[in-house]
Write a protein that holds these residues in place. Structure first.
Motif, PDB file in Angstrom:
ATOM      1  N   THR A  17       8.037  18.672  48.808  1.00  0.00           N
ATOM      2  CA  THR A  17       8.434  19.003  47.436  1.00  0.00           C
ATOM      3  C   THR A  17       7.331  18.569  46.481  1.00  0.00           C
ATOM      4  O   THR A  17       6.239  19.109  46.534  1.00  0.00           O
ATOM      5  N   ARG A  52      12.004  16.359  51.092  1.00  0.00           N
ATOM      6  CA  ARG A  52      13.457  16.347  51.224  1.00  0.00           C
ATOM      7  C   ARG A  52      13.743  16.522  52.706  1.00  0.00           C
ATOM      8  O   ARG A  52      13.278  17.484  53.319  1.00  0.00           O
ATOM      9  N   THR A 100      26.812  18.030  43.244  1.00  0.00           N
ATOM     10  CA  THR A 100      25.778  18.458  42.302  1.00  0.00           C
ATOM     11  C   THR A 100      25.007  17.285  41.721  1.00  0.00           C
ATOM     12  O   THR A 100      23.966  17.474  41.097  1.00  0.00           O
ATOM     13  N   SER A 104      18.877  13.729  45.879  1.00  0.00           N
ATOM     14  CA  SER A 104      17.832  14.511  46.542  1.00  0.00           C
ATOM     15  C   SER A 104      17.633  15.876  45.894  1.00  0.00           C
ATOM     16  O   SER A 104      16.677  16.573  46.222  1.00  0.00           O
ATOM     17  N   LEU A 105      18.495  16.262  44.977  1.00  0.00           N
ATOM     18  CA  LEU A 105      18.350  17.540  44.273  1.00  0.00           C
ATOM     19  C   LEU A 105      17.439  17.440  43.058  1.00  0.00           C
ATOM     20  O   LEU A 105      17.056  18.456  42.496  1.00  0.00           O
ATOM     21  N   ASP A 135      21.087  10.297  49.987  1.00  0.00           N
ATOM     22  CA  ASP A 135      22.237  10.602  49.139  1.00  0.00           C
ATOM     23  C   ASP A 135      23.447   9.840  49.675  1.00  0.00           C
ATOM     24  O   ASP A 135      23.441   9.350  50.801  1.00  0.00           O
ATOM     25  N   SER A 140      26.050  16.477  50.823  1.00  0.00           N
ATOM     26  CA  SER A 140      25.258  17.609  51.288  1.00  0.00           C
ATOM     27  C   SER A 140      26.089  18.478  52.219  1.00  0.00           C
ATOM     28  O   SER A 140      26.998  17.997  52.888  1.00  0.00           O
TER      29      SER A 140
END
Length: 166
Positions: A17, A52, A100, A104-105, A135, A140
């Motif tokens: 990422t 990620r 949400t 990790s998002l 997370d 997830s």
């Protein structure tokens, strides 16, 4: 393969990422420190890459049945790692209890002023530590969350170093 204890921490997905230079890391730290000059706010000596990763773990469900769970995490690899430094497993504070809200998002290269844990990640990786930040369990892959179920959370944290090694 079928899930058993030998497969805890097996990585089944990994994506590169963000990449931040040491200057950008110090800039991000300064932004979180309400605009203090970079020289006063950040002292990062290393930039870092983020990945990620998705890995296998164990879940403890409310019915006490053991089951496989798929976890997600940030893995931060410094450009200039500290020699002999341990892996840091960063169990973040509570930043939300919905999928949400999964850390990790987030995009660590973007301005973030409403999250409480990125400054710690910037400082650790910027100092040369390799960091994995999982997370919460169940954030997830459409799984039921394990928020406030200590044993469920513990599996995600304990399997994170295995995933980082893999």
């Amino acid at each position: 393969p079928a899930m058993d204890d030998t497969h805890r921490g097996d990585v089944f997905r990994c994506a590169t990422t963000e990449s931040l230079s040491a200057y950008k890391v110090n800039e991000q730290i300064a932004a979180y420190n309400n605009g203090y000059p970079i020289a006063e706010a950040g002292h990062a000596t290393s930039g870092f890459w983020t990945f990620r990763v998705a890995y296998r773990s164990e879940r403890n469900t409310v019915s006490a049945a053991r089951a496989e769970g798929d976890m997600a995490a940030y893995l931060l690899i410094p450009d200039h790692p500290l020699a002999g430094a341990p892996l840091v497993v960063f169990a973040h504070g509570s930043v939300g209890i919905a999928a949400t809200c999964a850390p990790s998002l987030l995009d660590l290269s973007a301005p973030q002023v409403d999250q409480d844990y990125p400054p710690a990640l910037y400082r650790l990786a910027g100092a040369g530590y390799t960091v994995i930040a999982p997370d919460f369990a169940g954030f997830s892959y459409d799984q039921p969350p394990g928020y406030f179920i200590a044993e469920d959370e513990a599996h995600a944290i304990l399997d994170a170093p295995r995933a980082a090694a893999n």
